[in-house]
Design a protein around this motif. Structure first.
Motif, mmCIF file in Angstrom:
data_model
loop_
_atom_site.group_PDB
_atom_site.id
_atom_site.type_symbol
_atom_site.label_atom_id
_atom_site.label_comp_id
_atom_site.label_asym_id
_atom_site.label_seq_id
_atom_site.Cartn_x
_atom_site.Cartn_y
_atom_site.Cartn_z
ATOM 1 N N LEU A 233 0.807 -1.230 0.000
ATOM 2 C CA LEU A 233 0.000 0.000 0.000
ATOM 3 C C LEU A 233 0.839 1.279 0.000
ATOM 4 O O LEU A 233 0.322 2.353 -0.301
ATOM 5 C CB LEU A 233 -0.940 0.016 1.211
ATOM 6 C CG LEU A 233 -2.145 -0.928 1.123
ATOM 7 C CD1 LEU A 233 -2.866 -1.011 2.468
ATOM 8 C CD2 LEU A 233 -3.118 -0.458 0.036
ATOM 9 N N GLN A 234 2.135 1.147 0.372
ATOM 10 C CA GLN A 234 2.997 2.361 0.444
ATOM 11 C C GLN A 234 2.894 3.200 -0.819
ATOM 12 O O GLN A 234 2.829 4.419 -0.753
ATOM 13 C CB GLN A 234 4.492 2.002 0.557
ATOM 14 C CG GLN A 234 4.969 1.274 1.751
ATOM 15 C CD GLN A 234 5.056 2.077 3.041
ATOM 16 O OE1 GLN A 234 4.617 3.224 3.107
ATOM 17 N NE2 GLN A 234 5.596 1.451 4.057
ATOM 18 N N SER A 235 2.904 2.508 -1.963
ATOM 19 C CA SER A 235 3.017 3.237 -3.228
ATOM 20 C C SER A 235 1.649 3.456 -3.891
ATOM 21 O O SER A 235 1.581 3.944 -5.009
ATOM 22 C CB SER A 235 3.909 2.436 -4.176
ATOM 23 O OG SER A 235 3.377 1.134 -4.286
ATOM 24 N N VAL A 236 0.572 3.091 -3.177
ATOM 25 C CA VAL A 236 -0.760 3.191 -3.790
ATOM 26 C C VAL A 236 -1.346 4.584 -3.563
ATOM 27 O O VAL A 236 -1.223 5.149 -2.485
ATOM 28 C CB VAL A 236 -1.684 2.099 -3.186
ATOM 29 C CG1 VAL A 236 -3.121 2.353 -3.534
ATOM 30 C CG2 VAL A 236 -1.245 0.731 -3.675
ATOM 31 N N GLU A 237 -1.954 5.130 -4.596
ATOM 32 C CA GLU A 237 -2.523 6.481 -4.522
ATOM 33 C C GLU A 237 -4.044 6.420 -4.602
ATOM 34 O O GLU A 237 -4.609 5.508 -5.199
ATOM 35 C CB GLU A 237 -2.000 7.330 -5.697
ATOM 36 C CG GLU A 237 -0.513 7.621 -5.636
ATOM 37 C CD GLU A 237 -0.091 8.421 -4.413
ATOM 38 O OE1 GLU A 237 -0.909 9.237 -3.925
ATOM 39 O OE2 GLU A 237 1.042 8.206 -3.930
ATOM 40 N N PRO A 238 -4.716 7.416 -4.004
ATOM 41 C CA PRO A 238 -6.174 7.489 -4.151
ATOM 42 C C PRO A 238 -6.540 7.629 -5.624
ATOM 43 O O PRO A 238 -5.765 8.190 -6.403
ATOM 44 C CB PRO A 238 -6.554 8.774 -3.403
ATOM 45 C CG PRO A 238 -5.349 9.231 -2.683
ATOM 46 C CD PRO A 238 -4.157 8.532 -3.243
ATOM 47 N N ASN A 239 -7.710 7.124 -5.999
ATOM 48 C CA ASN A 239 -8.140 7.255 -7.399
ATOM 49 C C ASN A 239 -9.220 8.341 -7.518
ATOM 50 O O ASN A 239 -9.589 9.000 -6.523
ATOM 51 C CB ASN A 239 -8.604 5.902 -7.944
ATOM 52 C CG ASN A 239 -9.807 5.370 -7.191
ATOM 53 O OD1 ASN A 239 -10.828 6.056 -7.073
ATOM 54 N ND2 ASN A 239 -9.713 4.161 -6.656
ATOM 55 N N ALA A 240 -9.734 8.483 -8.728
ATOM 56 C CA ALA A 240 -10.700 9.555 -8.996
ATOM 57 C C ALA A 240 -11.939 9.458 -8.097
ATOM 58 O O ALA A 240 -12.560 10.476 -7.773
ATOM 59 C CB ALA A 240 -11.105 9.508 -10.468
ATOM 60 N N GLY A 241 -12.291 8.251 -7.665
ATOM 61 C CA GLY A 241 -13.447 8.073 -6.780
ATOM 62 C C GLY A 241 -13.189 8.670 -5.409
ATOM 63 O O GLY A 241 -13.983 9.471 -4.893
ATOM 64 N N HIS A 242 -12.045 8.311 -4.790
ATOM 65 C CA HIS A 242 -11.694 8.880 -3.480
ATOM 66 C C HIS A 242 -11.623 10.408 -3.579
ATOM 67 O O HIS A 242 -12.097 11.122 -2.695
ATOM 68 C CB HIS A 242 -10.302 8.418 -3.020
ATOM 69 C CG HIS A 242 -10.126 6.943 -2.817
ATOM 70 N ND1 HIS A 242 -9.452 6.159 -3.707
ATOM 71 C CD2 HIS A 242 -10.506 6.117 -1.811
ATOM 72 C CE1 HIS A 242 -9.410 4.912 -3.255
ATOM 73 N NE2 HIS A 242 -10.049 4.847 -2.113
ATOM 74 N N LEU A 243 -10.988 10.888 -4.651
ATOM 75 C CA LEU A 243 -10.760 12.335 -4.785
ATOM 76 C C LEU A 243 -12.075 13.090 -4.954
ATOM 77 O O LEU A 243 -12.273 14.159 -4.366
ATOM 78 C CB LEU A 243 -9.824 12.622 -5.968
ATOM 79 C CG LEU A 243 -8.385 12.103 -5.781
ATOM 80 C CD1 LEU A 243 -7.621 12.161 -7.090
ATOM 81 C CD2 LEU A 243 -7.645 12.912 -4.710
#
Ligand code: OAD
Length: 243
Positions: free
Chosen positions: A81-91
């Motif tokens: 998960l360290q390198s995982v970013e939020p996607n358009a849904g989270h944003l």
């Protein structure tokens, strides 16, 4: 009817969103799928660790039998998960904070991606992979601040601060989430198979208190028939297009 990301949105939902003050969003693993985090069920990507299904390795029994193994499993997942970013849904959900009086995000996920996207009011029903807590005195630690496996206060072993199979939710979390659900004008249920209680009961609480209930999921769930509107598709495509 309007068409958004190839999906019809009713006038009713548009109207409800235009008038809504309190929006409630219940999320599950599916909201993080487009960030590359595997879901638990469906899609053929069930989580398995050293031959053990996640219900076994993520269980209260395993914690008692083999705490180091449980840590190894959560360390492995945290590293992914360290390198995982939020996607358009989270944003998009985070951006709703500028639009509605309150946006309550209640998540079953432990990945912290809603907070990373900027959501301020997040209730983590199943805890957080980024925290540890003492098995005895309940002191809590942010893992990025303290990586030790013994409690600084009492010296007893730490464990991941997540809810395991066979355990209760964190004290007060469900009650707090229920209060938010009761106050909701519109309730979105996003990316959850809606079968793990008590989280799966929150949409019923919201709807029976008057909220307009909307499901966002590429597949039908046991909740679909109960919803006022079912938007069949991916969270990262549909949510940003809603407003
Ligand atoms: P599941 O893995 O059970 O369900 C994921 C849901 O996301 C499914 O309904 C998918 O159809 C849907 N989905 C997949 N991709 C999607 C996308 N791009 N957009 C929207 N939806 C998508 O995950 P949860 O319902 O979160 O608990 O599981 C609930 C709990 O079961 C978890 O929190 C975990 C597990 O046991 C604990 O570990 C305590």
């Amino acid at each position: 009817m309007d068409i958004v990301a190839g999906v019809s949105i009713s006038r009713d939902l548009r109207q409800r969103l235009a008038e809504a003050r309190n929006v409630f969003v219940l999320t599950g693993a599916g909201i993080s799928a487009e960030s590359g985090v595997p879901t638990f069920r469906g899609g053929g990507s069930s989580l398995v660790w050293k031959g053990m299904p996640f219900e076994i390795i993520s269980s209260a029994g395993m914690l008692e039998r083999n705490l180091p193994e449980v840590w190894e499993w959560f360390d492995y997942r945290r590293n992914l998960l360290q390198s995982v970013e939020p996607n358009a849904g989270h944003l998009a959900i985070a951006s709703w904070q500028d639009r509605f009086q309150t946006v309550s995000v209640v998540t079953q996920n432990i990945d912290g991606l809603h907070q990373k996207a900027g959501s301020r009011e997040v209730i983590e029903l199943h805890g957080s992979i980024w925290r540890a807590r003492c098995t005895t005195c309940r002191a809590r630690y942010q893992i990025w601040q303290y990586e030790g496996r013994e409690c600084v206060s009492c010296g007893d072993p730490l464990r991941p601060d997540v809810v395991l199979f066979g355990e209760m939710l964190p004290a007060g979390a469900f009650e707090m989430a229920s209060e938010k659900a009761v106050a909701a004008d519109v309730c979105f249920v996003v990316g959850t198979s809606a079968i793990v209680y008590p989280a799966a009961g929150l949409p019923e609480i919201a709807r029976s208190s008057g909220a307009f209930l909307v499901e966002i999921n590429p597949e039908r769930t046991p909740l679909s028939d109960y919803c006022d509107e079912v938007l069949t598709g991916k969270a990262g495509e549909l949510i940003p297009a809603l407003l």
